[in-house]
Design a protein around this motif. Sequence first.
Motif, PDB file in Angstrom:
ATOM      1  N   SER A  96      -1.800  -0.419   8.599  1.00 23.09           N
ATOM      2  CA  SER A  96      -3.452  -0.226   8.706  1.00 23.09           C
ATOM      3  C   SER A  96      -4.075  -0.657   9.778  1.00 23.09           C
ATOM      4  N   SER A 102       0.927  -1.367  -0.080  1.00 26.26           N
ATOM      5  CA  SER A 102      -0.040   0.111  -0.118  1.00 26.26           C
ATOM      6  C   SER A 102       0.939   0.982   0.587  1.00 26.26           C
ATOM      7  N   GLU A 124      -6.881   1.944  10.621  1.00 20.46           N
ATOM      8  CA  GLU A 124      -8.318   1.348  11.353  1.00 20.46           C
ATOM      9  C   GLU A 124      -8.599   1.930  12.686  1.00 20.46           C
TER      10      GLU A 124
END
Length: 336
Positions: free
Chosen positions: A62, A6, A66
């Motif tokens: 990530s 990513s 989140e």
Amino acid sequence: MRKVLSLLSIITLLGLSFLLHPNGSLANETEDNEYIKQYYKERDSDNVDLEEEEIILDALESYWQEDLKVGEILVNETNDLSIKPLVLSVEEEDKVKAIKIIESIYENVNAEEKELLYDYVVRHYKGIEDSEVLRFLEDLDAEKNENEISTFAAAASYKGGAAATWAYNNYNKYSKSYPKFTGKYGTNCTNFVSQAMHIGGGLPKQGKWTISRKNKKYHVINSAKQLNYSWKLSDPSPWISVKEFSKFWRKKSTVRGASKAQYVNNTKSYRKQQRGDIVIFHKGAAGVVTVPTHAMIITQKPANDYNLAGNSVERRAHPLKKAIKSYSYIEFYTPK
């Protein structure tokens, strides 16, 4: 292993997170990622697997993003700004408090928010010994499991013994019907386990857990471009990504976890697993922020341990007690 690293993780690895937003809002949150900071504090610099570290850093970034969303949900539901630091803490007692707050408001939020909250509990319960937290997760898992099993009611039952035999016999063989991650890109561990479950264990491809060949040009994969050119799969894919595999199959499996110390010091308590069960290995930070980084399958059940098969290092009867040395936590998955 993800198909494409990513953008956030690439920027984080380069130490250039301030470039994300000129106003500095997301930049500051990324630079303040306590999970990555804690990982580097605990990291053994003399024993680093660079491919696994890429997986870990990408996942921790990530997870942080989140968990920022989870913090916002809890603050909105409680009007208590002091909750957000609990959500983002790497301390066990803070995670316990955050999860208990999640339990108290869980039924009040919408379906999308429930999914975020569930994922938070799954991410952070490892290393927590609080019985209320574990009971809450068991209730959530039971609900998810029931919903997922009904969704895939037509799926064949899993033949664990046959999957184990296939894995034992094919630990060093590579079918042209599947990509081969022995080149410069990715690892083959989850790809191998998925094949064992599907080809050996008789589980049909389903949902995002699927893969198919588009053309014969690239079998050995050296880049994401080659993978995307010759193979059709979701992005990210639970067929080849251990992180996504863990998330996908948790909802369709009986799951049992143990820290390294718990398993090694009390192996007799973990003798319920059978041939064909999947073992997910975790690394991470502070015990309660762990990342699935490797997958293997049980092929044999000798006294006082399990033997495992897996890639990317080719093994067909590798003792779990030996394999677990490099990890902090394991989960056993028994697919239904």
